[in-house]
Design an enzyme around this catalytic site. Structure first.
Site, short mmCIF file in Angstrom:
data_model
loop_
_atom_site.label_atom_id
_atom_site.label_comp_id
_atom_site.label_asym_id
_atom_site.label_seq_id
_atom_site.Cartn_x
_atom_site.Cartn_y
_atom_site.Cartn_z
N MET A 26 -13.00 37.85 58.31
CA MET A 26 -12.66 37.55 59.70
C MET A 26 -13.44 36.33 60.16
SD MET A 26 -10.38 39.77 60.65
CE MET A 26 -9.74 41.37 60.21
N CYS A 27 -14.55 36.55 60.84
CA CYS A 27 -15.30 35.44 61.45
C CYS A 27 -15.93 34.51 60.44
CB CYS A 27 -16.33 35.99 62.42
SG CYS A 27 -15.55 36.87 63.80
#
Length: 187
Positions: free
Chosen positions: A120-121
């Site tokens: 994700m990030c």
């Protein structure tokens, strides 16, 4: 692989809220925080810049601004970052203060990324960094993620998601995917 004297370590979303297994589910890589700590120690000992990124969620309860989970994990809490970035989306480049502007002003062109969540990030930040022309190094064992269900209900294991991230980033030319030990040997 070489590391420049001003290579920045970017530590992404190492927050207590990610310890809430009832919210996030099963995770991979129980050694991620240990590896992040080793990287932080090496960076601080060398005087290289450290950037800490903190996610302030508008929807995920464990990471809301007023939730206990918003706090940084102990491995990062005592870090002395040159910059602390607060963000509400996946990419550290869309936070406050402006990471790209800060890196540009400091003349930094190489980044080592670590943190949570791998797919994700961390992956989003690595892709953007690569698109912005940074030389990105990703010690995959200094990240972790969680099992995730797709649109058809099929659950992919965290280990498989991390492997896919490594393939996407390395194979796609966004980052060099390495180990913490490889980075520390150069730090």
């Amino acid at each position: 692989m070489d590391l420049t004297p001003d290579t920045a370590l970017v530590v992404i979303d190492v927050q207590q809220g990610f310890d809430d297994a009832s919210f996030w589910g099963r995770r991979d890589n129980p050694d991620a925080e240990q590896h992040i700590g080793l990287l932080l120690d090496a960076w601080q000992a060398s005087g290289r810049p450290v950037v800490v990124v903190q996610h302030t969620s508008v929807s995920s309860a464990p990471l809301l601004a007023d939730a206990p989970g918003h706090a940084l994990k102990p491995v990062v809490a005592d870090a002395r970052p040159a910059l602390l970035v607060d963000k509400q989306v996946n990419s550290a480049f869309y936070g406050t203060p402006d990471l790209h502007a800060w890196l540009t002003a400091a003349g930094i062109r190489q980044l080592v990324l670590c943190g949570i969540q791998t797919n994700m990030c961390v992956e989003t930040t690595a892709r953007m960094a690569g698109n912005l022309g940074y030389d990105v190094v990703l010690p995959l064992d200094a990240t972790h993620t969680f099992d995730l269900a797709g649109p058809d209900g099929t659950v992919l294991r965290a280990e498989d998601l991390a492997r896919a991230t490594a393939t996407n980033l390395h194979g796609g030319g966004f980052a060099r995917v390495v180990t913490t030990a490889e980075v520390l040997a150069l730090a």
